[in-house]
Design a protein around this motif. Structure first.
Motif, PDB file in Angstrom:
ATOM      1  N   GLU A  51       2.136   9.094  -5.952  1.00  0.00           N
ATOM      2  CA  GLU A  51       2.138  10.444  -5.882  1.00  0.00           C
ATOM      3  C   GLU A  51       3.271  11.073  -6.209  1.00  0.00           C
ATOM      4  O   GLU A  51       3.080  12.062  -6.610  1.00  0.00           O
TER       5      GLU A  51
ATOM      6  N   ARG B 120       2.124  11.446 -10.285  1.00  0.00           N
ATOM      7  CA  ARG B 120       0.915  12.948 -10.122  1.00  0.00           C
ATOM      8  C   ARG B 120       1.790  14.170  -9.837  1.00  0.00           C
ATOM      9  O   ARG B 120       0.939  15.271 -10.004  1.00  0.00           O
TER      10      ARG B 120
ATOM     11  N   ASP C   5       6.322  14.160   2.507  1.00  0.00           N
ATOM     12  CA  ASP C   5       5.884  13.094   4.006  1.00  0.00           C
ATOM     13  C   ASP C   5       6.013  13.450   5.307  1.00  0.00           C
ATOM     14  O   ASP C   5       5.430  13.614   5.679  1.00  0.00           O
TER      15      ASP C   5
ATOM     16  N   ARG D 280       4.772  17.585   5.449  1.00  0.00           N
ATOM     17  CA  ARG D 280       3.273  17.910   5.747  1.00  0.00           C
ATOM     18  C   ARG D 280       3.058  17.205   6.478  1.00  0.00           C
ATOM     19  O   ARG D 280       1.216  16.613   7.127  1.00  0.00           O
ATOM     20  N   GLY D 281       2.985  16.244   7.346  1.00  0.00           N
ATOM     21  CA  GLY D 281       2.855  15.612   8.282  1.00  0.00           C
ATOM     22  C   GLY D 281       2.009  14.204   7.834  1.00  0.00           C
ATOM     23  O   GLY D 281       2.270  13.009   8.817  1.00  0.00           O
ATOM     24  N   THR D 282       2.341  14.027   6.686  1.00  0.00           N
ATOM     25  CA  THR D 282       2.401  12.254   6.508  1.00  0.00           C
ATOM     26  C   THR D 282       3.171  11.007   6.853  1.00  0.00           C
ATOM     27  O   THR D 282       2.594  10.192   6.778  1.00  0.00           O
TER      28      THR D 282
ATOM     29  N   ALA E 267       0.750  -1.084  -0.107  1.00  0.00           N
ATOM     30  CA  ALA E 267      -0.295   0.027  -0.443  1.00  0.00           C
ATOM     31  C   ALA E 267       0.944   1.217   0.065  1.00  0.00           C
ATOM     32  O   ALA E 267       0.523   2.135  -0.872  1.00  0.00           O
ATOM     33  N   ILE E 268       2.145   1.112   0.872  1.00  0.00           N
ATOM     34  CA  ILE E 268       2.871   2.319   0.944  1.00  0.00           C
ATOM     35  C   ILE E 268       4.085   2.937  -0.020  1.00  0.00           C
ATOM     36  O   ILE E 268       3.387   3.777  -0.982  1.00  0.00           O
TER      37      ILE E 268
ATOM     38  N   ARG F  80     -12.967  15.445 -13.017  1.00  0.00           N
ATOM     39  CA  ARG F  80     -11.575  15.983 -11.771  1.00  0.00           C
ATOM     40  C   ARG F  80     -10.689  15.592 -11.164  1.00  0.00           C
ATOM     41  O   ARG F  80     -10.617  15.894 -10.115  1.00  0.00           O
ATOM     42  N   ARG F  81     -10.387  14.537 -12.042  1.00  0.00           N
ATOM     43  CA  ARG F  81      -8.825  13.370 -10.404  1.00  0.00           C
ATOM     44  C   ARG F  81      -7.481  13.807 -11.717  1.00  0.00           C
ATOM     45  O   ARG F  81      -7.957  14.681 -12.587  1.00  0.00           O
ATOM     46  N   PRO F  82      -6.574  13.683 -11.374  1.00  0.00           N
ATOM     47  CA  PRO F  82      -5.610  14.217 -11.684  1.00  0.00           C
ATOM     48  C   PRO F  82      -5.206  13.875 -12.780  1.00  0.00           C
ATOM     49  O   PRO F  82      -5.451  12.733 -13.391  1.00  0.00           O
TER      50      PRO F  82
ATOM     51  N   LEU G 199       1.028   4.050  -3.129  1.00  0.00           N
ATOM     52  CA  LEU G 199       0.972   5.369  -2.888  1.00  0.00           C
ATOM     53  C   LEU G 199       2.263   6.135  -3.408  1.00  0.00           C
ATOM     54  O   LEU G 199       2.281   7.312  -3.534  1.00  0.00           O
TER      55      LEU G 199
END
Lengths: 320, 318
Positions: free
Chosen positions: A17, A20, A80, A83-85, A9-10, A162-164, A13
């Protein structure tokens, strides 16, 4: 759900990211546009056009990938933390080592996708410019159409959903380039009538694979450095280390016998020359499987060592 | 029994000094504080900005390392991933990936907890309903207001049905209905045996829900205890009775108190609190107006959060 689920999952992502980010699309589009325009720009080069196009296309792949990999690894990691993620994810049952390695794996996956797109463009470009006298439009045109259609379709999709935009444009570019490659495969080359599979210079893929290994090494170094440094110094240090790696053979090679320092530096620096085997394609030689295995093992060992250092550094990092 | 077995969190002489690049001390953020958060209670960590609340929470989560002292969370080191499986954390800022939708965000966090897909799907649906965001489940969270982002943050904190819920400013950015809902949620969680640690600048909210509080200032612990022990004025008593029918009766009552205690009593009419008054008016208006767009005014608590407490979600084998 398997134990690997959080890791995957990480990693997924991190890859998404990275893709994107507008800079990823910008560099990917520029590199692939550069590759596909080579046959138009390098015409009438006294019998050398195919070689120049091939070398330049691989150089675009290497430089674009180097920029994307190091930037995505350094900037993504720093973002990361800022931003605190990272804090939000590490407050879940995720080990720091797992988080760090998953992020690096995600960046490597994004790099592989970029390499795939660039290699598809390189195959089309080399075939399009194989003759000095006439372009092979059956290869050039599908490539150029893919290059133009991807951002246009992504724009329409973005307007509708409206998706990236950036990730949609990149994935469309990759898909359309592979489609273009498949379409061109149906046509024989216009001059010598070669049909599939002989109508493409597949040897490029072998060198492209080795270059992708080298790019993954650079991304690993950037990820490790990003645990302690801001993106700008990380990019600078990666550039210095890999430039030194390119020059290592000529600068350190003659001194290896007499200097322990030179031997250490030679062992530590990434041996970039080992991955740039374009000359082997010139000679028409086939790169032996053993070489691929050795190069893969070298890249894996070097990356593993760098990532282990990065994981150890991240383990002690305070996340404010 | 050692304190760590009775307490959800046990901190002893906890200190944190931030250092500069050359390792010189820069800021003493937390200075030798000791406290216990009893299991099954709501504990408020209070203090002005810069008092050390967030630093303390980050040490509880294993994100920062104490310079001195020790801390146990659910009987283990805060860096243990097994312990983190039993913790839910709502950060002060809702740290979200802006391109992900609420559905993608919660699915991502469900994977970090290795929740079985069907459990994850059910809980995500229930939490989106509870936070009033079902209608926005496919919109990127980057375009959300602070309140909506806060609701997603709250949903991710509860996804694993945690034993210990750490809420950093849980009502910041929420409207009064959202605030009431969060307070009801906190009370419902504690009724199921969960432990809540929260920080807030809204002291009325803290007073509404907390059993115990600790007050920090400049990294030091200034006061700690139950709200009753800290706030009760033991030398005063309030007696509430129906308003007397006429001024003469009231005067007679005051005279008798004055005669009995030898002191003048204070006379005031009790007021209801603003929050229930406001909610009553809004709910009546919502009942009259049927074409509401936006979030449900008072969505129900997620069903999985109403079930008897079965402990933390066990990691599935494999």
């Amino acid at each position: 759900m398997t134990r690997a689920a959080p890791f995957l999952a990480i990693a997924r992502l991190a890859a998404i990211e990275a893709i994107r980010r507008p800079v990823f699309l910008l560099v990917a589009l520029s590199s692939i546009a550069g590759i596909l325009l080579l046959p138009l720009l390098l015409h009438y080069t006294l019998g050398d056009s195919a070689r120049i196009i091939r070398d330049s296309a691989l150089a675009f792949l290497f430089l674009g990938g180097m920029l994307l990999g190091t930037h995505a690894a350094a900037e993504g990691f720093s973002r990361d933390l800022r931003r605190g993620t990272a804090a939000a994810i590490l407050s879940k049952p995720v080990s720091r080592t797992g988080f760090f390695l998953a992020r690096a794996a995600g960046i490597a996956a994004a790099l592989v996708l970029f390499s795939l797109a660039a290699l598809a463009a390189a195959l089309l470009a080399v075939r399009a410019g194989a003759s000095d006298l006439r372009l092979d439009w059956t290869a050039e045109l599908p490539g150029l159409l893919a290059l133009l259609a991807a951002p246009a379709l992504a724009g329409a999709w973005n307007h509708r959903t409206r998706r990236p935009f950036a990730s949609a444009a990149f994935f469309l570019l990759l898909g359309l380039l592979l489609l273009a490659l498949a379409a061109a495969a149906f046509f024989p080359t216009p001059f010598d009538g070669l049909t599939f599979p002989r109508n493409f210079a597949w040897g490029i893929l072998a060198v492209g694979f080795l270059l992708t290994l080298c790019l993954a090494m650079a991304a690993a170094l950037a990820a490790a450095l990003a645990t302690r440094l801001d993106p700008a110094p990380v990019l600078l240090l990666c550039a210095v280390v890999f430039l030194a790696g390119i020059a290592a053979d000529s600068f350190l090679g003659p001194r290896l016998a007499g200097s322990a320092l030179a031997r250490t530096a030679y062992a530590v620096l990434p041996n970039v020359q080992a991955f740039w085997l374009v000359d082997a394609l010139d000679a028409g030689a086939v790169i032996p499987a053993a070489y691929f295995l050795t190069a893969t093992a070298y890249a894996a060992a070097w990356s593993a060592a760098v990532l282990a250092a990065g994981a150890a550094s991240f383990h002690r990092l305070e996340i404010a | 029994m050692p304190p760590s077995l009775m307490s959800a969190i046990h901190a002893e002489n906890l200190s944190k000094t931030f250092r500069d690049f050359w390792h010189r001390p820069r800021v003493d953020a937390v200075r030798s504080i000791s406290f216990d958060v009893p299991a099954g209670q709501i504990f408020g960590l209070l203090g002005p900005n810069g008092s050390g609340k967030s630093t303390t929470i980050k040490m509880i989560l294993g994100l920062l390392f104490p310079t001195a002292g020790s801390i146990d969370v659910l009987g283990a080191s805060p860096r243990s991933t097994a312990v983190k499986r039993r913790i839910g954390y709502l950060p002060e800022e809702s740290y979200l990936y802006p391109h992900l939708t609420p559905l993608e965000t919660l699915t991502f966090y469900a994977r970090l907890f290795r929740l079985p897909p069907e459990t994850a799907r059910a809980r995500i649906d229930q939490l989106l309903d509870m936070t009033g965001l079902s209608h926005a489940r496919h919109r990127p969270v980057g375009g959300f207001s602070k309140g909506m982002a806060r609701r997603i943050g709250l949903a991710q904190a509860l996804l694993n049905d945690p034993d210990l819920v750490i809420l950093d400013e849980p009502t910041a950015g929420l409207d009064p209905q959202g605030t009431r809902q969060v307070k009801d949620l906190i009370l419902a969680l504690v009724a199921r045996g969960k432990t809540i640690l929260l920080t807030s600048h809204l002291l009325a909210d803290v007073e509404d829900v907390c059993h115990q509080v600790a007050i920090l200032f400049n990294g030091r612990l200034l006061a700690q205890g139950t709200l009753d022990s800290l706030l009760t004025l033991k030398d005063k008593t309030t007696l509430t009775f129906p308003t007397p029918p006429d001024p003469v009766t009231l005067q007679r009552l005051l005279e008798s108190v004055r005669a009995a205690l030898g002191a003048d009593p204070e006379l005031e009419h009790p007021r209801q609190a603003l929050e229930p008054f406001f909610l009553q008016i809004v709910q009546e208006a919502a009942r009259r107006q049927s074409d509401l767009s936006g979030a449900a005014p008072h969505p129900p608590l997620a069903p999985f959060l109403r079930q008897p407490n079965n402990g933390p979600d066990a990691a599935p084998p494999g």
